[in-house]
Motif scaffolding. Structure first.
Motif, PDB file in Angstrom:
ATOM      1  N   VAL A  34       0.839  -1.203   0.000  1.00 44.72           N
ATOM      2  CA  VAL A  34       0.000   0.000   0.000  1.00 44.72           C
ATOM      3  C   VAL A  34       0.874   1.254   0.000  1.00 44.72           C
ATOM      4  CG1 VAL A  34      -1.713   1.335   1.281  1.00 44.72           C
ATOM      5  CG2 VAL A  34      -1.923  -1.147   1.168  1.00 44.72           C
ATOM      6  N   LEU A  35       1.896   1.260   0.837  1.00 41.62           N
ATOM      7  CA  LEU A  35       2.787   2.424   0.910  1.00 41.62           C
ATOM      8  C   LEU A  35       3.496   2.665  -0.421  1.00 41.62           C
ATOM      9  CD1 LEU A  35       4.163   1.742   4.491  1.00 41.62           C
ATOM     10  CD2 LEU A  35       2.846   3.772   3.803  1.00 41.62           C
ATOM     11  N   GLU A  36       3.810   1.593  -1.136  1.00 34.32           N
ATOM     12  CA  GLU A  36       4.387   1.762  -2.477  1.00 34.32           C
ATOM     13  C   GLU A  36       3.390   2.457  -3.399  1.00 34.32           C
ATOM     14  OE1 GLU A  36       6.916  -1.228  -4.470  1.00 34.32           O
ATOM     15  OE2 GLU A  36       6.384  -2.526  -2.777  1.00 34.32           O
ATOM     16  N   LYS A  37       2.126   2.038  -3.335  1.00 33.18           N
ATOM     17  CA  LYS A  37       1.095   2.660  -4.173  1.00 33.18           C
ATOM     18  C   LYS A  37       0.970   4.150  -3.853  1.00 33.18           C
ATOM     19  CE  LYS A  37      -0.533  -0.769  -6.656  1.00 33.18           C
ATOM     20  NZ  LYS A  37      -0.462  -0.744  -8.138  1.00 33.18           N
ATOM     21  N   LEU A  38       1.198   4.501  -2.584  1.00 28.29           N
ATOM     22  CA  LEU A  38       1.130   5.903  -2.165  1.00 28.29           C
ATOM     23  C   LEU A  38       2.449   6.640  -2.397  1.00 28.29           C
ATOM     24  CD1 LEU A  38      -0.844   5.328   1.191  1.00 28.29           C
ATOM     25  CD2 LEU A  38      -1.743   6.370  -0.909  1.00 28.29           C
ATOM     26  N   LYS A  39       3.393   5.911  -3.029  1.00 30.90           N
ATOM     27  CA  LYS A  39       4.726   6.459  -3.337  1.00 30.90           C
ATOM     28  C   LYS A  39       5.520   6.845  -2.091  1.00 30.90           C
ATOM     29  CE  LYS A  39       3.308   8.187  -7.903  1.00 30.90           C
ATOM     30  NZ  LYS A  39       3.460   6.877  -8.527  1.00 30.90           N
ATOM     31  N   ARG A  40       5.186   6.208  -0.985  1.00 32.97           N
ATOM     32  CA  ARG A  40       5.928   6.431   0.272  1.00 32.97           C
ATOM     33  C   ARG A  40       6.954   5.294   0.403  1.00 32.97           C
ATOM     34  NH1 ARG A  40       1.153   7.137   4.595  1.00 32.97           N
ATOM     35  NH2 ARG A  40       2.923   6.781   6.009  1.00 32.97           N
ATOM     36  N   TYR A  41       7.962   5.359  -0.444  1.00 36.88           N
ATOM     37  CA  TYR A  41       8.882   4.224  -0.593  1.00 36.88           C
ATOM     38  C   TYR A  41       9.738   3.983   0.648  1.00 36.88           C
ATOM     39  CZ  TYR A  41       7.415   4.747  -5.413  1.00 36.88           C
ATOM     40  OH  TYR A  41       6.654   4.847  -6.544  1.00 36.88           O
ATOM     41  N   GLU A  42      10.126   5.049   1.333  1.00 39.08           N
ATOM     42  CA  GLU A  42      10.942   4.872   2.548  1.00 39.08           C
ATOM     43  C   GLU A  42      10.131   4.186   3.655  1.00 39.08           C
ATOM     44  OE1 GLU A  42      12.593   8.640   3.518  1.00 39.08           O
ATOM     45  OE2 GLU A  42      14.086   8.572   1.893  1.00 39.08           O
ATOM     46  N   ASP A  43       8.836   4.560   3.761  1.00 42.35           N
ATOM     47  CA  ASP A  43       7.964   3.905   4.745  1.00 42.35           C
ATOM     48  C   ASP A  43       7.722   2.446   4.358  1.00 42.35           C
ATOM     49  OD1 ASP A  43       7.721   6.209   6.258  1.00 42.35           O
ATOM     50  OD2 ASP A  43       5.967   6.918   5.167  1.00 42.35           O
ATOM     51  N   ALA A  44       7.592   2.210   3.067  1.00 42.48           N
ATOM     52  CA  ALA A  44       7.408   0.839   2.589  1.00 42.48           C
ATOM     53  C   ALA A  44       8.632  -0.001   2.929  1.00 42.48           C
ATOM     54  CB  ALA A  44       7.157   0.834   1.082  1.00 42.48           C
ATOM     55  N   LEU A  45       9.812   0.582   2.747  1.00 38.98           N
ATOM     56  CA  LEU A  45      11.060  -0.113   3.094  1.00 38.98           C
ATOM     57  C   LEU A  45      11.076  -0.515   4.562  1.00 38.98           C
ATOM     58  CD1 LEU A  45      13.863   1.912   1.263  1.00 38.98           C
ATOM     59  CD2 LEU A  45      13.428  -0.535   1.060  1.00 38.98           C
ATOM     60  N   GLU A  46      10.596   0.373   5.402  1.00 41.05           N
ATOM     61  CA  GLU A  46      10.569   0.089   6.835  1.00 41.05           C
ATOM     62  C   GLU A  46       9.649  -1.101   7.128  1.00 41.05           C
ATOM     63  OE1 GLU A  46       9.371   2.241  11.094  1.00 41.05           O
ATOM     64  OE2 GLU A  46       9.419   3.418   9.236  1.00 41.05           O
ATOM     65  N   ALA A  47       8.476  -1.110   6.477  1.00 45.59           N
ATOM     66  CA  ALA A  47       7.521  -2.212   6.689  1.00 45.59           C
ATOM     67  C   ALA A  47       8.112  -3.542   6.234  1.00 45.59           C
ATOM     68  CB  ALA A  47       6.216  -1.922   5.952  1.00 45.59           C
ATOM     69  N   TYR A  48       8.712  -3.550   5.034  1.00 51.63           N
ATOM     70  CA  TYR A  48       9.302  -4.797   4.521  1.00 51.63           C
ATOM     71  C   TYR A  48      10.482  -5.247   5.391  1.00 51.63           C
ATOM     72  CZ  TYR A  48       6.616  -4.006   0.214  1.00 51.63           C
ATOM     73  OH  TYR A  48       5.609  -3.819  -0.704  1.00 51.63           O
ATOM     74  N   SER A  49      11.287  -4.286   5.820  1.00 54.28           N
ATOM     75  CA  SER A  49      12.477  -4.626   6.610  1.00 54.28           C
ATOM     76  C   SER A  49      12.099  -5.244   7.958  1.00 54.28           C
ATOM     77  CB  SER A  49      13.341  -3.383   6.831  1.00 54.28           C
ATOM     78  OG  SER A  49      13.806  -2.879   5.595  1.00 54.28           O
ATOM     79  N   LEU A  50      10.961  -4.821   8.517  1.00 56.00           N
ATOM     80  CA  LEU A  50      10.498  -5.400   9.782  1.00 56.00           C
ATOM     81  C   LEU A  50      10.215  -6.889   9.647  1.00 56.00           C
ATOM     82  CD1 LEU A  50       8.201  -2.577  11.196  1.00 56.00           C
ATOM     83  CD2 LEU A  50      10.097  -3.667  12.414  1.00 56.00           C
ATOM     84  N   THR A  51       9.750  -7.308   8.469  1.00 57.90           N
ATOM     85  CA  THR A  51       9.473  -8.746   8.282  1.00 57.90           C
ATOM     86  C   THR A  51      10.760  -9.557   8.342  1.00 57.90           C
ATOM     87  OG1 THR A  51       9.657  -8.781   5.839  1.00 57.90           O
ATOM     88  CG2 THR A  51       7.518  -8.163   6.783  1.00 57.90           C
ATOM     89  N   LEU A  52      11.869  -8.957   7.929  1.00 62.41           N
ATOM     90  CA  LEU A  52      13.159  -9.665   7.962  1.00 62.41           C
ATOM     91  C   LEU A  52      13.618  -9.884   9.400  1.00 62.41           C
ATOM     92  CD1 LEU A  52      15.100  -7.863   5.064  1.00 62.41           C
ATOM     93  CD2 LEU A  52      13.460  -9.747   4.930  1.00 62.41           C
ATOM     94  N   LYS A  53      13.197  -8.983  10.277  1.00 62.67           N
ATOM     95  CA  LYS A  53      13.561  -9.130  11.698  1.00 62.67           C
ATOM     96  C   LYS A  53      12.666 -10.142  12.402  1.00 62.67           C
ATOM     97  CE  LYS A  53      15.204  -4.331  11.998  1.00 62.67           C
ATOM     98  NZ  LYS A  53      14.933  -2.996  12.577  1.00 62.67           N
TER      99      LYS A  53
END
Length: 462
Positions: free
Chosen positions: A243-262
């Motif tokens: 969703v954040l990618e669709k809103l062009k909030r790429y840095e926030d999207a990165l944070e969401a994806y990175s949390l899954t790695l943790k």
């Protein structure tokens, strides 16, 4: 009863397995046998379950529940006639036992007689107070019949009995989606969440419905609530990132994806999306780093290889792009997207023989797009193989009859090899279908186009 390794309740199981090793027959009551069999079947240990059923019936030959387990194993092994025979015997003895009806329905279902299965399950409903599982089974039978409204109704009934039956929830939402009832799904889920505000699965499904309707802000709120309800819910973080990618909030999207790695081991999906976010942010080094991690994590994920290939393609680094698509083909030689990219890259590099091979392979793998036929035929013409080009376009005309672009090419090719009669036939077809594509002759077959007889022929048809 489920056995646990740290529980005294597993004593009958230990005793049973000891008996199997020593061949010394020990006595168990019928309930102990039932628990042992249930344990083995839920663990997928069917052969041990069969042994327990056999020994159980030797010690308790009149036990209905043990016979029902025997029927369950018959059904699992597709011995449907044997299962049916034993069920009929049990039905005569216990006509009010709902488990007999459930197993009967299971047999009908295995025989693709889903209407009969539904009829029997509805009979079982009248005999039991525990209706949840039967509602779910009826819903599944309606799904097999592609009757999604009816299936949805029974999954809803299932949810009324047990709001934590997430399998029923997923199936119900699937029905809404298949029927394109996204607004109705949203209404149902919101009503459900009013009563069950901390159900992370329902929030997750609600977010997906809003995402489908492109209501991204509402979707984002739903996924946030799913995370509040269960802060280790990886699926919610991944959907939130999308969703954040669709809103062009790429840095926030990165944070969401990175949390899954943790939270858990890295998934190829998360790594790929991180790479795509970095690419959007023009951080190319990090983008390619994560694309590389993606294909290392899952070499069979075609989206990873395609992302790397397209990354270098955009940079006009065609040789590096080709290097990666070759690696992808070595892993999966039946992927039509790989071959199409392979063909396009070789064409850009003017490696015409390899490009033709790539387009040919895409056709063999079922990619019958008009453009694929046209490009391959034009390459064969450049390679000086007019007969092969003719065969290619004749095949194309079977998929695209009355297509002017194909007809003008066939005309030019036949004139090139001095088969004038066939050339005139296809030229007439081309002019009949669309005169505007006549420039193809001038562009691809200048020698043919400049012949006096062809120019006169074209003038006479205009």
């Amino acid at each position: 009863m489920e056995f646990s390794p740290n529980d005294n309740n597993n004593l009958p199981l230990t005793k049973f397995e000891s008996m199997l090793k020593t061949n010394h027959v020990l006595f168990f009551d019928s309930e102990e046998f039932e628990n042992i069999i249930h344990h083995y079947l839920t663990q997928g240990k069917v052969s041990l379950g069969k042994k327990a059923v056999k020994l159980g019936l030797e010690q308790h030959p009149t036990s209905t529940n043990l016979k029902l387990f025997k029927i369950e194993i018959f059904v699992f092994e597709d011995k449907l006639d044997e299962a049916d025979l034993l069920l009929n015997e049990l039905h005569e003895l216990e006509p009010m036992n709902e488990e007999i009806y459930i197993q009967k329905a299971n047999i009908f279902s295995k025989k693709d007689k889903h209407k009969k299965a539904i009829h029997v399950l509805k009979q079982a409903l009248e005999l039991t107070k525990d209706t949840q599982d039967i509602y779910s089974l009826i819903g599944m039978e309606y799904l097999f019949l592609d009757k999604f409204e009816e299936a949805k109704y029974y999954f809803m009934k299932c949810m009324e009995e047990n709001s934590e039956d997430y399998s029923a929830l997923y199936n119900m939402v699937y029905c809404f989606e298949f029927l394109d009832q996204h607004t109705e799904a949203i209404d149902y889920l919101n009503t459900f969440l009013n009563k069950n505000p901390y159900c992370e699965v329902a929030w997750h499904q609600l977010g997906k419905q809003y995402y489908t309707l492109k209501e991204y802000e509402k979707a984002l709120a739903a996924f946030d609530f799913a995370i509040i309800s269960e802060d280790s819910f990886i699926g919610a973080y991944l959907e939130k990132g999308k969703v954040l990618e669709k809103l062009k909030r790429y840095e926030d999207a990165l944070e969401a994806y990175s949390l899954t790695l943790k939270l858990d081991d890295a998934t190829s999906f998360a790594l790929l999306r991180i790479g795509q976010c970095y690419e959007k942010l023009k951080q190319d080094d990090l983008a390619i780093q994560y694309y590389s991690k993606t294909v290392k994590e899952d070499p069979l994920l075609d989206k990873g290889w395609i992302a790397i290939t397209k990354f270098y393609n955009k940079k006009r680094n065609y040789k590096k792009s080709l290097y990666y698509i070759n690696k992808a083909i070595n892993i999966d030689s039946e992927n039509v997207i790989y071959w199409k990219l392979y063909a396009q890259l070789n064409q850009r590099l003017n490696f015409l023989e390899e490009a033709e091979r790539g387009y040919k392979k895409t056709l063999e793998l079922g990619n019958y797009e008009l453009n694929t036929w046209l490009i391959r035929g034009d390459i064969l013409l450049k390679l000086g193989e007019p007969e092969a080009a003719i065969y290619n376009f004749l095949q194309a005309s079977e998929f695209y009859p009355e297509n002017a672009e194909i007809e003008y090419r066939l005309a030019g090719l036949y004139f090139t090899i001095n088969e004038t009669e066939k050339g005139e036939y296809h030229l007439k077809n081309g002019l009949c279908f669309n005169t505007e594509y006549a420039f193809i002759l001038e562009e691809l077959f200048p020698l043919v186009y400049n012949k006096k007889q062809i120019k006169n022929f074209l003038k006479s048809k205009q």
